[in-house]
Every structure is written in C-alpha cells, then in structure tokens.
Design a protein around this motif. Structure first.
Motif, PDB file in Angstrom:
ATOM      1  N   LEU A 244     109.583 104.807   7.219  1.00  0.00           N
ATOM      2  CA  LEU A 244     108.854 104.000   8.202  1.00  0.00           C
ATOM      3  C   LEU A 244     107.868 104.912   8.936  1.00  0.00           C
ATOM      4  CD1 LEU A 244     111.598 101.764   9.874  1.00  0.00           C
ATOM      5  CD2 LEU A 244     109.830 101.037   8.289  1.00  0.00           C
ATOM      6  N   PRO A 245     106.596 104.898   8.579  1.00  0.00           N
ATOM      7  CA  PRO A 245     105.613 105.743   9.271  1.00  0.00           C
ATOM      8  C   PRO A 245     105.535 105.396  10.757  1.00  0.00           C
ATOM      9  CG  PRO A 245     104.690 104.807   7.258  1.00  0.00           C
ATOM     10  CD  PRO A 245     105.983 104.106   7.491  1.00  0.00           C
ATOM     11  N   LEU A 246     105.143 106.372  11.540  1.00  0.00           N
ATOM     12  CA  LEU A 246     105.043 106.175  12.986  1.00  0.00           C
ATOM     13  C   LEU A 246     103.701 105.532  13.348  1.00  0.00           C
ATOM     14  CD1 LEU A 246     106.588 109.582  14.061  1.00  0.00           C
ATOM     15  CD2 LEU A 246     107.604 107.319  14.368  1.00  0.00           C
ATOM     16  N   ASN A 247     103.451 104.371  12.768  1.00  0.00           N
ATOM     17  CA  ASN A 247     102.222 103.628  13.050  1.00  0.00           C
ATOM     18  C   ASN A 247     102.479 102.135  12.895  1.00  0.00           C
ATOM     19  OD1 ASN A 247     101.995 102.954  10.241  1.00  0.00           O
ATOM     20  ND2 ASN A 247     100.977 104.909   9.851  1.00  0.00           N
ATOM     21  N   ILE A 248     101.434 101.364  12.944  1.00  0.00           N
ATOM     22  CA  ILE A 248     101.522  99.906  12.946  1.00  0.00           C
ATOM     23  C   ILE A 248     102.205  99.354  11.697  1.00  0.00           C
ATOM     24  CG2 ILE A 248      99.252  99.550  11.869  1.00  0.00           C
ATOM     25  CD1 ILE A 248     100.570  97.497  14.811  1.00  0.00           C
ATOM     26  N   SER A 249     102.141 100.073  10.595  1.00  0.00           N
ATOM     27  CA  SER A 249     102.708  99.573   9.338  1.00  0.00           C
ATOM     28  C   SER A 249     104.189  99.879   9.178  1.00  0.00           C
ATOM     29  CB  SER A 249     101.953 100.194   8.143  1.00  0.00           C
ATOM     30  OG  SER A 249     102.229 101.585   8.043  1.00  0.00           O
ATOM     31  N   GLY A 250     104.715 100.785  10.027  1.00  0.00           N
ATOM     32  CA  GLY A 250     106.101 101.191   9.892  1.00  0.00           C
ATOM     33  C   GLY A 250     106.917 100.862  11.120  1.00  0.00           C
ATOM     34  N   TYR A 251     107.131 101.874  11.954  1.00  0.00           N
ATOM     35  CA  TYR A 251     107.901 101.644  13.177  1.00  0.00           C
ATOM     36  C   TYR A 251     107.231 100.620  14.088  1.00  0.00           C
ATOM     37  CZ  TYR A 251     111.757 104.954  12.797  1.00  0.00           C
ATOM     38  OH  TYR A 251     112.921 105.587  12.434  1.00  0.00           O
ATOM     39  N   GLY A 252     105.935 100.477  13.980  1.00  0.00           N
ATOM     40  CA  GLY A 252     105.248  99.487  14.810  1.00  0.00           C
ATOM     41  C   GLY A 252     105.793  98.081  14.589  1.00  0.00           C
ATOM     42  N   LYS A 253     106.081  97.732  13.338  1.00  0.00           N
ATOM     43  CA  LYS A 253     106.627  96.403  13.036  1.00  0.00           C
ATOM     44  C   LYS A 253     108.044  96.265  13.583  1.00  0.00           C
ATOM     45  CE  LYS A 253     105.370  94.225   9.359  1.00  0.00           C
ATOM     46  NZ  LYS A 253     105.113  93.749   7.984  1.00  0.00           N
ATOM     47  N   LEU A 254     108.820  97.343  13.500  1.00  0.00           N
ATOM     48  CA  LEU A 254     110.177  97.329  14.033  1.00  0.00           C
ATOM     49  C   LEU A 254     110.159  97.193  15.550  1.00  0.00           C
ATOM     50  CD1 LEU A 254     113.174  97.582  13.329  1.00  0.00           C
ATOM     51  CD2 LEU A 254     112.920 100.068  13.434  1.00  0.00           C
ATOM     52  N   MET A 255     109.266  97.917  16.211  1.00  0.00           N
ATOM     53  CA  MET A 255     109.139  97.808  17.668  1.00  0.00           C
ATOM     54  C   MET A 255     108.712  96.394  18.071  1.00  0.00           C
ATOM     55  SD  MET A 255     110.024 100.805  18.754  1.00  0.00           S
ATOM     56  CE  MET A 255     111.058 100.916  17.280  1.00  0.00           C
ATOM     57  N   GLY A 256     107.765  95.828  17.320  1.00  0.00           N
ATOM     58  CA  GLY A 256     107.286  94.489  17.632  1.00  0.00           C
ATOM     59  C   GLY A 256     108.388  93.453  17.547  1.00  0.00           C
ATOM     60  N   ALA A 257     109.230  93.561  16.522  1.00  0.00           N
ATOM     61  CA  ALA A 257     110.336  92.613  16.366  1.00  0.00           C
ATOM     62  C   ALA A 257     111.311  92.720  17.528  1.00  0.00           C
ATOM     63  CB  ALA A 257     111.055  92.868  15.040  1.00  0.00           C
ATOM     64  N   SER A 258     111.588  93.945  17.949  1.00  0.00           N
ATOM     65  CA  SER A 258     112.510  94.165  19.048  1.00  0.00           C
ATOM     66  C   SER A 258     111.941  93.644  20.370  1.00  0.00           C
ATOM     67  CB  SER A 258     112.820  95.665  19.160  1.00  0.00           C
ATOM     68  OG  SER A 258     113.786  95.913  20.149  1.00  0.00           O
ATOM     69  N   ILE A 259     110.676  93.906  20.610  1.00  0.00           N
ATOM     70  CA  ILE A 259     110.022  93.426  21.834  1.00  0.00           C
ATOM     71  C   ILE A 259     110.016  91.904  21.886  1.00  0.00           C
ATOM     72  CG2 ILE A 259     107.780  93.271  23.015  1.00  0.00           C
ATOM     73  CD1 ILE A 259     107.287  96.179  21.887  1.00  0.00           C
ATOM     74  N   GLU A 260     109.665  91.265  20.768  1.00  0.00           N
ATOM     75  CA  GLU A 260     109.614  89.801  20.768  1.00  0.00           C
ATOM     76  C   GLU A 260     111.007  89.208  20.944  1.00  0.00           C
ATOM     77  OE1 GLU A 260     107.338  86.162  18.484  1.00  0.00           O
ATOM     78  OE2 GLU A 260     107.607  88.074  17.430  1.00  0.00           O
ATOM     79  N   GLY A 261     112.025  89.855  20.381  1.00  0.00           N
ATOM     80  CA  GLY A 261     113.388  89.390  20.601  1.00  0.00           C
ATOM     81  C   GLY A 261     113.755  89.418  22.064  1.00  0.00           C
ATOM     82  N   ALA A 262     113.314  90.478  22.774  1.00  0.00           N
ATOM     83  CA  ALA A 262     113.573  90.581  24.213  1.00  0.00           C
ATOM     84  C   ALA A 262     112.843  89.479  24.978  1.00  0.00           C
ATOM     85  CB  ALA A 262     113.146  91.955  24.727  1.00  0.00           C
ATOM     86  N   PHE A 263     111.615  89.191  24.575  1.00  0.00           N
ATOM     87  CA  PHE A 263     110.873  88.104  25.224  1.00  0.00           C
ATOM     88  C   PHE A 263     111.559  86.767  24.982  1.00  0.00           C
ATOM     89  CE2 PHE A 263     107.639  91.000  26.318  1.00  0.00           C
ATOM     90  CZ  PHE A 263     106.728  90.361  27.150  1.00  0.00           C
ATOM     91  N   ASN A 264     112.118  86.577  23.781  1.00  0.00           N
ATOM     92  CA  ASN A 264     112.849  85.339  23.500  1.00  0.00           C
ATOM     93  C   ASN A 264     114.049  85.193  24.435  1.00  0.00           C
ATOM     94  OD1 ASN A 264     111.092  84.601  21.450  1.00  0.00           O
ATOM     95  ND2 ASN A 264     112.372  85.415  19.813  1.00  0.00           N
ATOM     96  N   LEU A 265     114.780  86.306  24.654  1.00  0.00           N
ATOM     97  CA  LEU A 265     115.930  86.261  25.556  1.00  0.00           C
ATOM     98  C   LEU A 265     115.489  86.017  26.992  1.00  0.00           C
ATOM     99  CD1 LEU A 265     118.915  86.559  26.176  1.00  0.00           C
ATOM    100  CD2 LEU A 265     118.596  89.058  26.248  1.00  0.00           C
ATOM    101  N   TYR A 266     114.443  86.713  27.415  1.00  0.00           N
ATOM    102  CA  TYR A 266     113.945  86.528  28.781  1.00  0.00           C
ATOM    103  C   TYR A 266     113.520  85.072  29.006  1.00  0.00           C
ATOM    104  CZ  TYR A 266     110.792  86.663  32.786  1.00  0.00           C
ATOM    105  OH  TYR A 266     110.176  86.390  33.981  1.00  0.00           O
ATOM    106  N   ASN A 267     112.748  84.523  28.069  1.00  0.00           N
ATOM    107  CA  ASN A 267     112.268  83.149  28.230  1.00  0.00           C
ATOM    108  C   ASN A 267     113.416  82.147  28.211  1.00  0.00           C
ATOM    109  OD1 ASN A 267     109.540  83.841  28.434  1.00  0.00           O
ATOM    110  ND2 ASN A 267     109.282  83.879  26.210  1.00  0.00           N
ATOM    111  N   TYR A 268     114.442  82.430  27.403  1.00  0.00           N
ATOM    112  CA  TYR A 268     115.620  81.551  27.381  1.00  0.00           C
ATOM    113  C   TYR A 268     116.292  81.546  28.753  1.00  0.00           C
ATOM    114  CZ  TYR A 268     120.593  80.619  27.027  1.00  0.00           C
ATOM    115  OH  TYR A 268     121.866  80.166  27.273  1.00  0.00           O
ATOM    116  N   LEU A 269     116.513  82.724  29.322  1.00  0.00           N
ATOM    117  CA  LEU A 269     117.186  82.826  30.613  1.00  0.00           C
ATOM    118  C   LEU A 269     116.346  82.189  31.719  1.00  0.00           C
ATOM    119  CD1 LEU A 269     118.436  86.526  30.341  1.00  0.00           C
ATOM    120  CD2 LEU A 269     119.859  84.468  30.217  1.00  0.00           C
ATOM    121  N   LYS A 270     115.031  82.411  31.648  1.00  0.00           N
ATOM    122  CA  LYS A 270     114.141  81.869  32.669  1.00  0.00           C
ATOM    123  C   LYS A 270     114.112  80.349  32.617  1.00  0.00           C
ATOM    124  CE  LYS A 270     111.371  83.198  35.975  1.00  0.00           C
ATOM    125  NZ  LYS A 270     111.900  83.967  37.109  1.00  0.00           N
ATOM    126  N   THR A 271     114.178  79.798  31.415  1.00  0.00           N
ATOM    127  CA  THR A 271     114.157  78.343  31.237  1.00  0.00           C
ATOM    128  C   THR A 271     115.519  77.729  31.535  1.00  0.00           C
ATOM    129  OG1 THR A 271     112.459  78.575  29.539  1.00  0.00           O
ATOM    130  CG2 THR A 271     113.639  76.483  29.615  1.00  0.00           C
TER     131      THR A 271
END
Length: 360
Positions: free
Chosen positions: A197-224
């Motif tokens: 997994l290269p340290l750029n948008i094509s590698g770890y970047g996709k993994l980071m994005g998935a994790s961040i969006e999962g956190a937003f999903n949890l936050y939005n669930y709790l807020k709603t």
C-alpha cells in the motif's frame, strides 16, 4: 491549555502563554502540535503554529517545533498523488472521485483547517508516527523523522560490543534510536506494508478515506439518533464533536439528569460492560474504549458538550471530570452505507440491552 470546541489547541492561548514566558525571561524550548489526538482524533492548527513560529523568529525568538503524528500521521497519504505531490485543495474532490475514496461524494472532509494543517507538516523540526496505529501494522512499530541530520548524535548510543568505531551509516543505523534493541521483524513489516500500500492516494489514502467515512457515518448516526428508549426511560446520546479524523467520542445521559456524577457513572458502567476485558468478548456486539477529561488537562473545554446535555456549569466546577466513550473507527468496511446499517443495528441492540441492565 484550554482547547477550542473542536478540541484543537487554541493558538491564541498558545501565543499568550509564550508572551508570558518571554516577559518572565523564561526560554521557550519547544512547542508540540498533535495530528490526531489519542483522545479525540483532533488535528491541531499546524499551519498557524508555523506562522506563529515564523513571527517570533523575526524578533530573534525561536523554539523547536515537534509534531506528534503518532496516531494521525498516515492520513497525510490521502493528500498525496501517485508522484507524492501534495494535491491542491481545489483538485481534491475530483481526485477523490477518480480513486473512489468516499462513497458519499458530498462528505465535508477535509475542511480548510485540516487540509492546511497537513500541508504545513513539512515545516516541523521532527515528527513522530506509529505504523502500529493507522499503519495497521503489528505492535510495536514506532518511528520518528528528524529534519536536521545533526540531531542524530543527540539520540545516539554506541555499544562497543555491537558496533565498530569509524563505520559510517548505514552500518551504524542501529545506534541512532531513542531506545534499546528492537526487533528487525517490525521494520520488515513496515517495509512490506508500504510496498503493498503506497503512502499516497492510491494506497494508504484509500484506507484512510474508508476509515474517516466510517467515523462520519457513526457521528451522523449518533447526531440523528439523539436518544434511545430503554423501557420507560429516555437515554440521550451526544457526540462530542465532528471528527477531524476517525475518532468519535460520545456521551450517554438519562433524560432530565443534571448530575455530572450520575452521568459519569452511567458511562463508566456502560464501558465496563463493553470493554475488551469483558468475558465472552467475541459474543459482545458493542466493544468500545473510554477516556476522562479532567479540568486540570482540559480546563473548561468540556462545558460546551455538558451544556448540550443540560448539565449545569457548577457541576463541572464541582466534579471536575467527565467520562466519555471513545471509538476508533478502524474498519475499512463501515464506509459502505449498507454494511454500516447492518453493524449499527446490532450495536444499537447491544447498547440498549446494556443500558437496561444498568437502569433496572
């Protein structure tokens, strides 16, 4: 030092503290910013601290600037293209679509503060980063990057039974570490992971994005969600703040309760039923960690969330501590709305049962 409502360092308060030290004639040895606090996942204003450092240096006052990116440093990969160039803010949305970084293309991440902080990281004198956190690599694989090569001598240790005098790097690389012997397997694990997994948008970047969006999903669930009905009792739930990264802190409080001691007891007991130390851990459908905000460490920063939960200010002055639940959304699969829905239904069911046990 008091933080702002996003639980980032208050740069105005930092400047005031530095000015007071200067007035006292006390040297400022260094300032430490955090990229991904372990309590809230907050991203400090790195760019503003760099600007502050530059401002003081014009007047002959300098200080060392270190970034603790042990937790959040890997997120910088989401800003780098495949040539490892930092992507311009105006291009991010388009590039995120091209690489499928987020399911929800309208997700408001990163905002300007987060983007500018990551872009300014290159100006630090040193940065710590732990691959065993967001690198998803086995413990313990900590690392530090230091800009000025001369500093290696201040952290070196020469063991005559290991090293031969007069031999230059890389043969002496093992002498320049901040602890004793370390397993070579951990370094090999980091190298292997970064090759996959290269340290750029094509590698770890996709993994980071998935994790961040999962956190937003949890936050939005709790807020709603706002509250959970447990038999005849309404239990409110309040997320601490919109995530800067992938950490979501949240607090439960029985509707109508104005006692901070009772609120803390409820959240502590819920944690006791949901920690990794519980029996039959693999049948536990809701596992989380927790943390405490003390007035000594956080000053009056928690007042904002306590007011949202109808806890009077005088309760904070009396109890001086807040217990929260803390979830790192590390799974790369909870960004998918359908997958998140399956998991959150089971989590809510588990929380409701545990709250029923506590309140009976």
């Amino acid at each position: 030092m008091e933080l702002n409502n996003n639980y980032r360092m208050n740069v105005d308060k930092l400047k005031l503290a530095i000015d007071n030290l200067i007035a006292e004639g006390t040297p400022i040895l260094g300032v430490v910013a955090v990229v991904g606090t372990t309590e809230e996942g907050a991203i400090d204003y790195v760019d503003k601290i760099v600007a502050l450092k530059d401002e003081y240096s014009k007047n002959g006052i300098n200080f060392y600037f270190h970034i603790d990116a042990a937790y959040g440093g890997y997120a910088r990969s989401i800003f780098l293209d495949e040539e490892y160039n930092f992507i311009e803010k105006a291009e991010l949305k388009k590039i995120y679509r091209e690489y499928g970084i987020f399911y929800n293309e309208n997700i408001n991440w990163p905002n300007d503060d987060i983007y500018n902080a990551f872009k300014a990281m290159k100006h630090a004198d040193s940065i710590t980063i732990d691959p065993h956190k967001m690198g998803y690599i086995p413990y313990a694989t900590g690392g530090i990057v230091i800009k000025d090569r001369r500093m290696r001598n201040s952290i070196s240790y020469f063991a005559s039974y290991v090293f031969e005098k007069g031999v230059e790097i890389p043969a002496l690389l093992g002498a320049f570490i901040m602890e004793g012997s370390k397993a070579g397997a951990t370094a090999a694990a980091v190298w292997s992971a970064h090759r996959v997994l290269p340290l750029n948008i094509s590698g770890y970047g996709k993994l980071m994005g998935a994790s961040i969006e999962g956190a937003f999903n949890l936050y939005n669930y709790l807020k709603t969600k706002k509250s959970i009905k447990v038999k005849n009792t309404i239990v409110r739930v309040e997320p601490l703040t919109l995530p800067d990264f992938n950490m979501v802190d949240f607090i439960f409080n029985v509707e109508g309760n104005k006692s901070l001691e009772s609120l803390n007891k409820l959240n502590q007991t819920l944690y006791d039923l949901s920690s990794v130390m519980t029996p039959n851990i693999y049948s536990n459908k809701f596992v989380t960690s927790h943390t405490d905000f003390s007035i000594e460490d956080y000053a009056n920063s928690p007042l904002n969330v306590l007011r949202r939960l109808d806890i009077p200010d005088e309760e904070w002055s009396k109890i001086r501590n807040l217990t929260l639940l803390r979830s790192c959304v590390l799974s790369p699969f909870l960004n998918n709305p359908e997958t998140f829905k399956i998991y959150i239904e089971k989590i809510e069911e588990s929380i409701t049962k545990k709250l029923a046990l506590i309140l009976e």
